[in-house]
Design a protein around this motif. Structure first.
Motif, PDB file in Angstrom:
ATOM      1  N   LEU A  51     -11.096   9.390  -2.809  1.00 34.21           N
ATOM      2  CA  LEU A  51     -10.778   7.977  -2.546  1.00 34.21           C
ATOM      3  C   LEU A  51     -10.618   7.712  -1.050  1.00 34.21           C
ATOM      4  O   LEU A  51     -10.976   6.642  -0.560  1.00 34.21           O
ATOM      5  N   GLN A  52     -10.037   8.665  -0.331  1.00 37.30           N
ATOM      6  CA  GLN A  52      -9.857   8.505   1.121  1.00 37.30           C
ATOM      7  C   GLN A  52     -10.269   9.808   1.775  1.00 37.30           C
ATOM      8  O   GLN A  52      -9.447  10.680   2.044  1.00 37.30           O
ATOM      9  N   PRO A  53     -11.549   9.967   2.032  1.00 38.49           N
ATOM     10  CA  PRO A  53     -12.040  11.280   2.445  1.00 38.49           C
ATOM     11  C   PRO A  53     -11.869  11.602   3.925  1.00 38.49           C
ATOM     12  O   PRO A  53     -11.887  12.770   4.300  1.00 38.49           O
ATOM     13  N   GLU A  54     -11.721  10.606   4.783  1.00 39.11           N
ATOM     14  CA  GLU A  54     -11.913  10.924   6.186  1.00 39.11           C
ATOM     15  C   GLU A  54     -10.967  10.159   7.100  1.00 39.11           C
ATOM     16  O   GLU A  54     -10.654   8.998   6.863  1.00 39.11           O
ATOM     17  N   MET A  55     -10.560  10.821   8.150  1.00 40.12           N
ATOM     18  CA  MET A  55      -9.723  10.190   9.166  1.00 40.12           C
ATOM     19  C   MET A  55     -10.499   9.048   9.821  1.00 40.12           C
ATOM     20  O   MET A  55     -11.683   9.187  10.116  1.00 40.12           O
ATOM     21  N   PHE A  56      -9.821   7.923  10.032  1.00 38.37           N
ATOM     22  CA  PHE A  56     -10.476   6.798  10.688  1.00 38.37           C
ATOM     23  C   PHE A  56      -9.486   6.067  11.587  1.00 38.37           C
ATOM     24  O   PHE A  56      -8.285   6.345  11.555  1.00 38.37           O
ATOM     25  N   CYS A  57     -10.034   5.161  12.394  1.00 37.47           N
ATOM     26  CA  CYS A  57      -9.172   4.315  13.207  1.00 37.47           C
ATOM     27  C   CYS A  57      -9.580   2.871  12.990  1.00 37.47           C
ATOM     28  O   CYS A  57     -10.750   2.580  12.786  1.00 37.47           O
ATOM     29  N   GLU A  58      -8.604   1.988  12.990  1.00 38.70           N
ATOM     30  CA  GLU A  58      -8.890   0.560  12.849  1.00 38.70           C
ATOM     31  C   GLU A  58      -8.822  -0.094  14.223  1.00 38.70           C
ATOM     32  O   GLU A  58      -7.812   0.030  14.919  1.00 38.70           O
ATOM     33  N   VAL A  59      -9.914  -0.783  14.580  1.00 36.36           N
ATOM     34  CA  VAL A  59      -9.934  -1.494  15.866  1.00 36.36           C
ATOM     35  C   VAL A  59     -10.446  -2.903  15.659  1.00 36.36           C
ATOM     36  O   VAL A  59     -11.185  -3.187  14.716  1.00 36.36           O
ATOM     37  N   PHE A  84      -1.266   2.295  20.284  1.00 34.65           N
ATOM     38  CA  PHE A  84      -1.608   2.696  18.920  1.00 34.65           C
ATOM     39  C   PHE A  84      -0.362   2.809  18.053  1.00 34.65           C
ATOM     40  O   PHE A  84       0.743   2.998  18.531  1.00 34.65           O
ATOM     41  N   THR A  85      -0.599   2.625  16.759  1.00 30.83           N
ATOM     42  CA  THR A  85       0.472   2.776  15.785  1.00 30.83           C
ATOM     43  C   THR A  85      -0.077   3.594  14.628  1.00 30.83           C
ATOM     44  O   THR A  85      -1.283   3.640  14.414  1.00 30.83           O
ATOM     45  N   THR A  86       0.819   4.271  13.908  1.00 33.27           N
ATOM     46  CA  THR A  86       0.370   5.137  12.813  1.00 33.27           C
ATOM     47  C   THR A  86       0.884   4.598  11.491  1.00 33.27           C
ATOM     48  O   THR A  86       1.866   3.871  11.453  1.00 33.27           O
ATOM     49  N   TYR A  87       0.213   4.959  10.416  1.00 34.24           N
ATOM     50  CA  TYR A  87       0.611   4.406   9.118  1.00 34.24           C
ATOM     51  C   TYR A  87       0.061   5.241   7.978  1.00 34.24           C
ATOM     52  O   TYR A  87      -0.700   6.174   8.168  1.00 34.24           O
ATOM     53  N   ARG A  88       0.469   4.835   6.765  1.00 31.67           N
ATOM     54  CA  ARG A  88       0.064   5.498   5.521  1.00 31.67           C
ATOM     55  C   ARG A  88      -0.996   4.713   4.778  1.00 31.67           C
ATOM     56  O   ARG A  88      -1.048   3.497   4.886  1.00 31.67           O
ATOM     57  N   LEU A  89      -1.723   5.417   3.931  1.00 31.42           N
ATOM     58  CA  LEU A  89      -2.646   4.807   2.982  1.00 31.42           C
ATOM     59  C   LEU A  89      -2.091   5.006   1.568  1.00 31.42           C
ATOM     60  O   LEU A  89      -1.321   5.942   1.333  1.00 31.42           O
ATOM     61  N   THR A  90      -2.532   4.179   0.646  1.00 32.05           N
ATOM     62  CA  THR A  90      -2.064   4.300  -0.736  1.00 32.05           C
ATOM     63  C   THR A  90      -2.433   5.656  -1.334  1.00 32.05           C
ATOM     64  O   THR A  90      -1.696   6.238  -2.113  1.00 32.05           O
ATOM     65  N   GLU A  91      -3.621   6.141  -0.976  1.00 34.23           N
ATOM     66  CA  GLU A  91      -4.179   7.293  -1.690  1.00 34.23           C
ATOM     67  C   GLU A  91      -3.703   8.634  -1.137  1.00 34.23           C
ATOM     68  O   GLU A  91      -4.051   9.679  -1.689  1.00 34.23           O
ATOM     69  N   HIS A  92      -2.968   8.624  -0.035  1.00 34.92           N
ATOM     70  CA  HIS A  92      -2.459   9.891   0.468  1.00 34.92           C
ATOM     71  C   HIS A  92      -0.958   9.831   0.662  1.00 34.92           C
ATOM     72  O   HIS A  92      -0.361   8.755   0.694  1.00 34.92           O
ATOM     73  N   HIS A  93      -0.378  11.022   0.812  1.00 38.87           N
ATOM     74  CA  HIS A  93       1.066  11.123   0.959  1.00 38.87           C
ATOM     75  C   HIS A  93       1.377  11.901   2.237  1.00 38.87           C
ATOM     76  O   HIS A  93       0.975  13.052   2.376  1.00 38.87           O
ATOM     77  N   THR A  94       2.053  11.289   3.143  1.00 39.09           N
ATOM     78  CA  THR A  94       2.471  11.843   4.444  1.00 39.09           C
ATOM     79  C   THR A  94       1.443  12.826   5.002  1.00 39.09           C
ATOM     80  O   THR A  94       0.294  12.469   5.188  1.00 39.09           O
ATOM     81  N   GLU A 136       0.810  -1.215   0.000  1.00 39.63           N
ATOM     82  CA  GLU A 136       0.000   0.000   0.000  1.00 39.63           C
ATOM     83  C   GLU A 136       0.846   1.270   0.000  1.00 39.63           C
ATOM     84  O   GLU A 136       0.426   2.286  -0.539  1.00 39.63           O
ATOM     85  N   ALA A 137       2.009   1.213   0.620  1.00 35.00           N
ATOM     86  CA  ALA A 137       2.820   2.430   0.702  1.00 35.00           C
ATOM     87  C   ALA A 137       3.798   2.549  -0.473  1.00 35.00           C
ATOM     88  O   ALA A 137       4.215   3.647  -0.816  1.00 35.00           O
ATOM     89  N   HIS A 138       4.165   1.418  -1.064  1.00 35.74           N
ATOM     90  CA  HIS A 138       5.078   1.427  -2.226  1.00 35.74           C
ATOM     91  C   HIS A 138       4.514   0.466  -3.268  1.00 35.74           C
ATOM     92  O   HIS A 138       5.160  -0.523  -3.637  1.00 35.74           O
ATOM     93  N   PRO A 139       3.305   0.746  -3.747  1.00 36.34           N
ATOM     94  CA  PRO A 139       2.590  -0.257  -4.545  1.00 36.34           C
ATOM     95  C   PRO A 139       3.334  -0.677  -5.806  1.00 36.34           C
ATOM     96  O   PRO A 139       3.322  -1.861  -6.161  1.00 36.34           O
ATOM     97  N   VAL A 140       3.993   0.256  -6.461  1.00 42.16           N
ATOM     98  CA  VAL A 140       4.617  -0.107  -7.731  1.00 42.16           C
ATOM     99  C   VAL A 140       5.914  -0.882  -7.490  1.00 42.16           C
ATOM    100  O   VAL A 140       6.233  -1.826  -8.212  1.00 42.16           O
ATOM    101  N   GLY A 141       6.643  -0.521  -6.439  1.00 39.40           N
ATOM    102  CA  GLY A 141       7.828  -1.295  -6.076  1.00 39.40           C
ATOM    103  C   GLY A 141       7.448  -2.718  -5.685  1.00 39.40           C
ATOM    104  O   GLY A 141       8.219  -3.664  -5.882  1.00 39.40           O
ATOM    105  N   PHE A 142       6.236  -2.852  -5.168  1.00 39.17           N
ATOM    106  CA  PHE A 142       5.786  -4.176  -4.692  1.00 39.17           C
ATOM    107  C   PHE A 142       5.664  -5.184  -5.822  1.00 39.17           C
ATOM    108  O   PHE A 142       5.639  -6.387  -5.582  1.00 39.17           O
ATOM    109  N   GLN A 143       5.625  -4.694  -7.084  1.00 40.79           N
ATOM    110  CA  GLN A 143       5.529  -5.659  -8.191  1.00 40.79           C
ATOM    111  C   GLN A 143       6.717  -6.612  -8.203  1.00 40.79           C
ATOM    112  O   GLN A 143       6.616  -7.735  -8.695  1.00 40.79           O
ATOM    113  N   TRP A 144       7.852  -6.177  -7.643  1.00 44.41           N
ATOM    114  CA  TRP A 144       9.034  -7.051  -7.648  1.00 44.41           C
ATOM    115  C   TRP A 144       8.914  -8.135  -6.592  1.00 44.41           C
ATOM    116  O   TRP A 144       9.473  -9.224  -6.755  1.00 44.41           O
ATOM    117  N   VAL A 145       8.183  -7.829  -5.532  1.00 44.27           N
ATOM    118  CA  VAL A 145       7.884  -8.871  -4.541  1.00 44.27           C
ATOM    119  C   VAL A 145       6.943  -9.896  -5.181  1.00 44.27           C
ATOM    120  O   VAL A 145       7.132 -11.104  -5.075  1.00 44.27           O
TER     121      VAL A 145
END
Lengths: 899, 188
Positions: free
Chosen positions: A742-750, A718-728, A16-25
């Protein structure tokens, strides 16, 4: 990565954070490689991996240490590689004491200052003398200048390269035996209890890694900020490095540890550092007291009698001074070394923010970064900016760092009033990547040139144009000044060729970075290699590791042969530092005799007939040094490298399982809990990293840890992370209607369990409270998050993306996750711990205005959080030993003072 | 539109044209047949690199009438092989976004709103403030008499999104001026 047989992705979410690089994986997997994702969350990376292993955030050293222990106790290491290419056989001095001896501390710790004196970590000296303690830089000074960063292009200095060895690895003072003992408590059961990873999962992981390492196979690790952003982040990576060296996975195709970095040129801005502690090419910024003269500086940076290419640091330094100060840099004035300003403490971005709060900083440039949203403890950042006299923000959009005085959270809470803020704010529109030409250095050290497509619109302009013009006007204003302090600005080489609009030519800047001959028959000609550099002022070079990118006046960063050409290293696309090498230390891809370890992993080898190293890449070794060459180590420099010393930037030519110098928080990794953690450290009595950098301040309170009173007030991790559709921090994405939709709103995963415990529903609201702030987020209940059993009790983790910020100009806004974080730093790098902290979660939206401040304050009071919380250097003095006893007589030295 | 014919039944059309799965010419409308992609009508194509993460995907920038009309992945790139992620694929919007700021804005002390400023004035004002602050906050030596030659009054943050050449000029200028609190995202 595509050449790996097993890929471990940890401390990141590559899909999700490096989607195009992930093609090599994906490609490696299609060829049969095994892919394992280890992360607190199940993500899209996990979805396509062979297996996801859930881990408690911040416990990575336990797991990686467990693997090291597994490899050592089951004799699964790559013996021939380990003996020949690492420092496993090297003997340590007799004064070294391990965490095993001292209850969780290494020898040399000073509990009053929180710093290590690393002198007892040194290798045993061949003539038996004890290294003088004065010869090693003290941890306080090294940490203050984030000296760890300095090793971005190779290892730290040793005084000499002669060592004592025991190739049988039996001597108890060998690194190998020290390692064995040190990691013995990192058992699979400990992994289970501290990481929440079952014995079966551990066994699967250990088998995957070891079965896919050796002559025929290689395993690769990929990590991101899930490893770096911790109070012991460097030690996370060190543990992986130890494992990879033991398994022989360094310098070989499909091996290594890949840093998956997050900005287009974050590697470039580290190599050519807009960082306080570095000069270009990982040369340190001079420090007062340590580097007062050029001679002091050169002596400290590298000893001429150490092995490898750092021994020529004098040529890199003097060529840099020539590039900057031109004719004003002469042998008589030590090449204008005195023009350089000096450090005398950590002047990192967090210390600078606190200096702003203390009204020590008047002016601030913010260039394509958004600290109001992206830095830890966002309130502290915004309050700091409100103390400035003037602020210059250069960006594409009106980011929150430019508008906090008008619509920031502190205006809403009533802490600040626009009419009371005296800060003058300049917003200058920037050019996008297509409106200027220049090079980015991507995460694998590859420079790629961008051609300009169009002119910037309106008043927008590039940083190159802006800073060139600012420099021109500053110099114009100082013209004729007789003040000695203005000499560096007036003597600065700033005469770049201009186009018809008066704009500097970016290729001319790249040419200076690459370097050129100043005098002699080749005067004006670009350098082809850093080995051409001289310490006599006859060469100039802006960044020695980039020499060759503009060889013979050709911009090799602009090379674009489709697919990089036919070879497996695809070298005809862009240019990789150093010297266009694609895999570093690739001499290790051959055995000690110079033959490929296997046909399958053939890469660089010794051609007996030609008497040269050859293969698919530029050999990272003196090209005609035979495998059996054993030059006198006292020769120093590249001449001293033996034919089996593949680690040519290390001062003994070997890969370091044990780091005798260069780290400020210990020569080996040891697990300590995060600054805030609901879990008691089961490995050692010591709870938190003893040498972490702390800021005990009212605006940076911490949650009580483990079984301390009040820890249950902030019971979740808690831990923080990136989404594909946003940048830092969103400056380049939240203004884009497409991405915002595509990613309109702040959310939390529980997890469903946590949702049940707190009455949370998907689509509803939750308020997340830490000792710094309280934010609200939409709830996403998902079994991708699951509680872990840690030491017999359940630990819940909450996932928070960090892209949103409070403002009114972006298409979408929301509360900022980073506002929840406190500031505690890794002492090697001065990077903050932002991947793990403690919080509470309650259903519903947060209060506004003053009520929000009251909520945060009520929590702090209930938890009993004070500036003393989590601030102890030694957790349990009764069970931990400080050795040698620091005594009472060292208070006077400036290097022992915490700034 | 042409007169209706049973031969134009989609299933017959698919078989007639050889496009049996109905993914090509059999289902192409006349409108679609008569439009040309922006990539075909561009005046020029410029090779570039995606500005978001550090993978460094190749981009092709299509320009018509001095405007960026499309950004596509560069299939020649050995790194990305023509692919872009949602951010990279949206980068034409980063360039052409109507919300993007293209004018200099200035907020005076204690003011409640922005005002306009021309570039010359803005850079002059910044240069003046830079030198004033530097003068006021200059530190020549530390308490032991060792040289410092610096100002702690000027700081900078940013560089990871900028070019190597830009970072180089920023570091060079600030260091010569004695400003040392120069930082970027790599610290974070």
């Amino acid at each position: 990565m595509a050449n790996a047989d097993c890929i471990i992705l940890m401390g990141g979410n590559m899909a999700e954070a490096h989607p195009v690089g992930f093609q090599w994986v994906t490609e490696a997997k299609a060829r049969g490689a095994r892919v394992i994702h280890i992360d607190p969350r199940f993500t899209r990376t996990s979805a396509v991996a062979d297996r996801h292993i859930a881990i408690r955030a911040g416990s990575d050293v336990v797991l990686l240490g467990g693997l090291v222990n597994h490899v050592l106790t089951h004799d699964l290491y790559f013996r021939e590689y380990v003996v020949a290419y690492t420092n496993a056989a090297t003997l340590l001095g007799e004064d070294f004491r391990d965490t095993e001896d001292l209850g969780g501390l290494f020898s040399g710790f000073d509990p009053r200052t929180g710093d290590y004196d690393p002198s007892t970590w040194a290798y045993a000296h061949p003539d038996g003398r004890v290294e003088s303690t004065g010869g090693e830089e003290h941890g306080a000074s090294a940490s203050a200048r984030a000296a760890g960063d300095q090793h971005g292009s190779g290892g730290p200095a040793l005084e000499h390269s002669t060592v004592l060895r025991d190739d049988t690895l039996q001597n108890p003072r060998t690194v190998f035996q020290v390692l064995r003992r040190h990691f013995s408590r990192y058992t699979p059961e400990m992994v289970r209890d501290m990481c929440g990873i079952t014995l079966e999962e551990f066994e699967y992981l250990a088998r995957s890694v070891t079965e896919n390492s050796g002559r025929e196979r290689t395993t690769c690790f990929g990590y991101a900020t899930g490893w770096t952003q911790h109070t012991l982040g460097v030690q996370f990576i060190r543990t992986a490095a130890i494992l990879q060296l033991l398994l022989g996975n360094v310098g070989r195709p499909g091996g290594g540890i890949m840093a998956l970095r997050g900005h287009a040129s974050i590697q470039g801005s580290t190599d050519i550092p807009t960082l306080f502690n570095l000069l270009p090419g990982y040369l340190p910024m001079p420090s007062a007291g340590l580097h007062d003269t050029l001679a002091d500086y050169l002596e400290e940076v590298a000893s001429p009698t150490q092995k490898g290419f750092w021994a020529y640091a004098d040529t890199y330094t003097i060529s840099l001074l020539k590039a900057w100060f031109g004719d004003a840099a002469t042998a008589d004035n030590d090449w204008a070394y005195d023009y350089l300003p000096r450090l005398n403490g950590p002047h990192g971005t967090y210390q600078t923010a606190m200096d702003m709060l203390a009204d020590k900083v008047e002016g601030y440039f913010v260039l394509g970064q958004n600290p109001a949203v992206g830095s830890a403890n966002g309130r502290q950042q915004r309050m700091a900016m409100s103390h400035l006299k003037w602020l210059v923000v250069r960006d594409l959009n009106l980011i929150e760092s430019a508008t906090w005085w008008k619509d920031g959270p502190e205006i809403a809470s009533g802490e600040l009033r626009t009419e009371d803020i005296g800060t003058e704010v300049f917003f200058l529109p920037a050019a996008t990547h297509v409106e200027k030409a220049g090079s980015f250095t991507q995460t694998q050290r590859l420079l790629q040139w961008r051609h300009q497509a169009v002119e910037p619109p309106g008043q927008a302009e590039s940083e190159l144009d802006f800073f060139h013009e600012l420099g021109r006007r500053i110099r114009e204003r100082l013209a004729g000044s007789t003040d000695e302090r203005d000499r560096p600005l007036l003597d600065l080489t700033w005469d770049y060729p201009l186009d018809e609009h008066g704009k500097p030519d970016p290729e001319a800047v790249l040419s200076e970075i690459n370097g050129y001959h100043v005098t002699g028959p080749d005067a004006g000609r670009n350098l082809s290699s850093y080995t051409e550099m001289k310490a006599d002022g006859s060469t100039a070079c802006g960044c020695w590791i980039y020499t060759g990118v503009y060889a013979e006046g050709h911009n090799l960063a602009a090379r674009r042969v489709p697919n990089g050409g036919a070879g497996i290293a695809q070298t005809e696309w862009g240019w990789a530092w150093p010297a266009d090498r694609r895999i570093l230390y690739n001499r290790a891809s051959a055995d000690p005799q110079g033959r490929p370890w296997s046909e399958r992993k053939k890469y660089v080898w010794w051609d007996e007939q030609a008497g040269r190293w050859t293969g698919s890449d530029v050999p990272d070794f003196p090209v005609d040094r035979a495998p059996d060459a054993r030059p006198d180590p006292d020769l120093g420099g590249a001449e001293a490298l033996a034919g089996d010393d593949p680690f040519i930037m290390q001062s003994d030519g070997k890969g370091w399982l044990f780091a005798p110098t260069g780290l400020v928080d210990g020569p080996l990794p040891a697990h300590y809990e995060p600054q805030e953690s609901p879990v008691r450290n089961a490995l050692y009595p010591q709870q938190q990293a003893p040498a972490r950098v702390l800021f005990p301040r009212e605006d940076n309170l911490g949650a009580p840890s483990a079984d301390e009173p009040g820890a249950d007030v902030y019971p979740y991790v808690f831990t923080t992370y990136r989404l594909t559709e946003h940048h830092t921090a969103g400056g380049m994405s939240r203004w884009s209607p497409v991405l915002a939709e595509l990613q309109p709103e702040m959310f939390c995963e529980v997890s469903p369990q946590l949702a049940a415990e707190r009455g949370l529903e998907t689509g509803g609201w939750a308020t997340i409270v830490s000792p710094r702030s309280a934010i609200e987020a939409r709830v996403l209940v998902t079994d991708r998050m699951r509680p872990l059993r840690i030491n017999g009790r359940e630990v819940h983790q909450v996932g928070l993306p960090y892209h949103w910020g409070v403002g009114t100009d972006a298409v979408v806004s929301g509360d900022a996750a980073n506002d929840l974080l406190g500031v505690a730093l890794d002492p090697n790098t001065q990077i903050q711990e932002s991947k793990v902290a403690s919080c509470d979660v309650v259903a519903g939206r947060r209060p506004h205005g003053e009520a929000l401040l009251r909520l945060v304050r009520d929590y702090q009071l209930r938890a009993g959080a004070t500036v003393g919380t989590d601030s102890a250097r030694i957790t349990d003095p009764a069970r931990e030993t400080v050795e040698p006893d620091p005594g009472d007589d060292e208070q006077g030295s400036v290097w022992h003072t915490r700034w | 539109m042409a007169a209706w014919s049973p031969l134009e039944w989609p299933v017959l059309r698919q078989f007639r044209s050889g496009d049996v799965f109905g993914r090509g010419p059999a289902v192409t409308s006349p409108t679609t047949r008569h439009i040309a992609p922006r990539t075909a009508t561009a005046d020029r194509v410029v090779q570039s690199v995606c500005p978001f993460c550090a993978v460094g995907c190749g981009q092709k920038i299509y320009v018509k009438d001095e405007k960026v009309v499309q950004i596509e992945g560069d299939p020649d790139s050995p790194i990305s092989r023509g692919r872009l992620c949602p951010k990279g694929a949206s980068s034409a919007q980063l360039v052409n976004n109507p919300l993007r700021q293209t004018a200099i804005r200035y907020r005076a002390p204690y003011a409640t709103d922005w005002q306009d400023l021309d570039r010359d004035t803005a850079i002059d004002m910044i240069a003046d403030r830079f030198l004033e602050t530097r003068r006021r906050t200059w530190q020549d030596r530390d308490e032991h008499g060792r040289p410092l030659r610096r100002t702690m009054g000027i700081a900078s943050l940013g560089g990871a999104t900028l070019d190597n050449e830009e970072n180089y000029l920023i570091k060079k200028l600030f260091t010569a001026a004695g400003a040392i609190q120069i930082e970027n995202q790599a610290r974070i």
